[in-house]
Design a protein around this motif. Structure first.
Motif, mmCIF file in Angstrom:
data_model
loop_
_atom_site.group_PDB
_atom_site.id
_atom_site.type_symbol
_atom_site.label_atom_id
_atom_site.label_comp_id
_atom_site.label_asym_id
_atom_site.label_seq_id
_atom_site.Cartn_x
_atom_site.Cartn_y
_atom_site.Cartn_z
ATOM 1 N N LEU A 1 -2.405 -143.458 30.865
ATOM 2 C CA LEU A 1 -3.417 -144.489 31.128
ATOM 3 C C LEU A 1 -3.823 -144.485 32.597
ATOM 4 O O LEU A 1 -5.000 -144.548 32.931
ATOM 5 N N LYS B 1 -12.942 -142.936 18.225
ATOM 6 C CA LYS B 1 -13.389 -144.002 19.128
ATOM 7 C C LYS B 1 -13.025 -145.369 18.569
ATOM 8 O O LYS B 1 -12.545 -146.250 19.288
ATOM 9 N N ALA B 2 -13.235 -145.526 17.270
ATOM 10 C CA ALA B 2 -12.903 -146.808 16.641
ATOM 11 C C ALA B 2 -11.399 -147.072 16.716
ATOM 12 O O ALA B 2 -10.952 -148.186 17.008
ATOM 13 N N GLN B 3 -10.628 -146.023 16.495
ATOM 14 C CA GLN B 3 -9.167 -146.137 16.535
ATOM 15 C C GLN B 3 -8.696 -146.530 17.945
ATOM 16 O O GLN B 3 -7.893 -147.450 18.120
ATOM 17 N N LEU B 4 -9.246 -145.813 18.936
ATOM 18 C CA LEU B 4 -8.880 -146.113 20.319
ATOM 19 C C LEU B 4 -9.268 -147.539 20.681
ATOM 20 O O LEU B 4 -8.483 -148.282 21.283
ATOM 21 N N ASP B 5 -10.464 -147.929 20.291
ATOM 22 C CA ASP B 5 -10.922 -149.277 20.623
ATOM 23 C C ASP B 5 -10.009 -150.328 20.007
ATOM 24 O O ASP B 5 -9.664 -151.325 20.646
ATOM 25 N N LEU C 1 -6.834 -150.036 19.256
ATOM 26 C CA LEU C 1 -5.557 -150.060 19.971
ATOM 27 C C LEU C 1 -5.697 -150.734 21.341
ATOM 28 O O LEU C 1 -4.852 -151.534 21.748
ATOM 29 N N LEU C 2 -6.772 -150.427 22.025
ATOM 30 C CA LEU C 2 -6.976 -151.036 23.349
ATOM 31 C C LEU C 2 -7.198 -152.541 23.226
ATOM 32 O O LEU C 2 -6.718 -153.322 24.048
ATOM 33 N N ARG C 3 -7.912 -152.933 22.202
ATOM 34 C CA ARG C 3 -8.147 -154.363 21.990
ATOM 35 C C ARG C 3 -6.820 -155.092 21.794
ATOM 36 O O ARG C 3 -6.587 -156.150 22.374
ATOM 37 N N LYS C 4 -5.955 -154.488 20.999
ATOM 38 C CA LYS C 4 -4.653 -155.110 20.748
ATOM 39 C C LYS C 4 -3.812 -155.172 22.024
ATOM 40 O O LYS C 4 -3.168 -156.183 22.326
ATOM 41 N N PHE C 5 -3.854 -154.080 22.783
ATOM 42 C CA PHE C 5 -3.101 -154.011 24.044
ATOM 43 C C PHE C 5 -3.619 -155.077 25.013
ATOM 44 O O PHE C 5 -2.859 -155.858 25.604
ATOM 45 N N LEU C 6 -4.930 -155.122 25.140
ATOM 46 C CA LEU C 6 -5.542 -156.077 26.065
ATOM 47 C C LEU C 6 -5.242 -157.516 25.672
ATOM 48 O O LEU C 6 -5.083 -158.389 26.534
ATOM 49 N N THR D 1 -2.633 -158.717 24.782
ATOM 50 C CA THR D 1 -1.354 -159.133 25.351
ATOM 51 C C THR D 1 -1.546 -159.927 26.642
ATOM 52 O O THR D 1 -0.704 -160.732 27.027
ATOM 53 N N PHE D 2 -2.657 -159.662 27.325
ATOM 54 C CA PHE D 2 -2.836 -160.215 28.676
ATOM 55 C C PHE D 2 -3.950 -161.247 28.791
ATOM 56 O O PHE D 2 -4.022 -161.958 29.787
#
Lengths: 160, 160
Positions: free
Chosen positions: A29, A145-149, A151-156, A158-159
């Motif tokens: 990352l 792209k959809a998969q990455l988005d 995962l990033l949405r879920k990660f984000l 968190t914060f």
DNA sequence: ACCGCATATCTTGACGTCAAGATAAATGGA
DNA sequence: TCCATTTATCTTGACGTCAAGATATGCGGT
């Protein structure tokens, strides 16, 4: 075997007790976003803007006519400190892209307004910028792209 | 509907011609890594280190005994400019965590060596740091982590 | 042996950022 | 009305970073 794999291999040899799974994700990352930031900066610089300046101009533009927000509004949308925002506005004002206008409702506050030149600059830059973002992600299929988005949405989440 | 969704919704209203798919991914990546960097910095600061300092100490540590690399080696592993590396080494030397020793094979060069205190500092910090990285990624299942890592590896391969 | 080019590191000056605090205006309870 | 508190913005000083260039050594061809 990319650069991050080499780093993880070194750690495995030196400190086999460490679990490197999270390190790998975080390392990729970090390296990735460093590369992306450089690519984005370069294209914006060709448009005569720093990414900091673009960030503010774009926030004003997408807020809709009459393209005016208070420093506090800008602050809440951009993940920087108040001192940084003051500095960004100073630079943009010096460049004639925004102006500080009095807020009639609250004399502690001001409104930051896109000037004609500021609107022109951001309208021109945003198209080029978005095209560049698409270029940078074009190695992915629509599904990836959809998969990455996702995962990033879920990660984000968190914060935020 | 996270913060990035709100930004994309504004763009859709103001500039329906723009395709926001790439913007979404890039925006989430940027916000995410800002949050992650803050979390990482805070934990390292509790260990008495900046993330810049840790970066150098960790590179020396994982290179293996005798924990010595030239500034050029460090440079090639850390994505910073030569001036930045000189500055980082200066700070670490001032703190007594590394020392510059003459390179007998090349008098243009020096070797940056972990001191006893530097080795102790990085050995202590790396465990805490890795645990923190694990904490930051713990919202993902093993499968999701693997999926994310695969996507990031592919993305990163675009640049390295 | 020499000289020109390459390599390795450091220096300089400018930026963008932040944390902490200063300033000024608004607000609300007594 | 008044004053203490809150809110909004700006100021200050310190860092970390970079690009560009300076310095010094190594190296290879003649």
């Amino acid at each position: 075997m990319d650069r991050v794999d080499k780093i993880l291999a070194q750690w495995s040899r030196e400190r086999p007790d460490l679990d490197t799974e999270a390190m790998g994700i975080m390392g990729r990352l970090k390296r990735l976003t460093t590369h992306l930031a450089r690519e984005v900066d370069q294209v914006l610089q060709e448009q005569g803007l720093s990414s900091s300046s673009f960030d503010v101009l774009a926030t004003l533009r997408r807020s809709g006519a009459p393209y005016r927000l208070s420093p506090g509004d800008l602050l809440s949308m951009t993940m920087v400190s108040s001192g940084t925002m003051t500095n960004r506005i100073d630079q943009l004002e010096k460049a004639g892209l925004v102006e500080r206008v009095l807020n009639p409702d609250d004399r502690r506050s001001v409104l930051i307004a896109l000037t004609k030149a500021g609107l022109a600059a951001v309208e021109s830059a945003v198209g080029v910028h978005v095209a560049n973002q698409q270029r940078l992600t074009k190695s992915f299929s629509a599904e990836e792209k959809a998969q990455l988005d996702t995962l990033l949405r879920k990660f984000l989440a968190t914060f935020e």
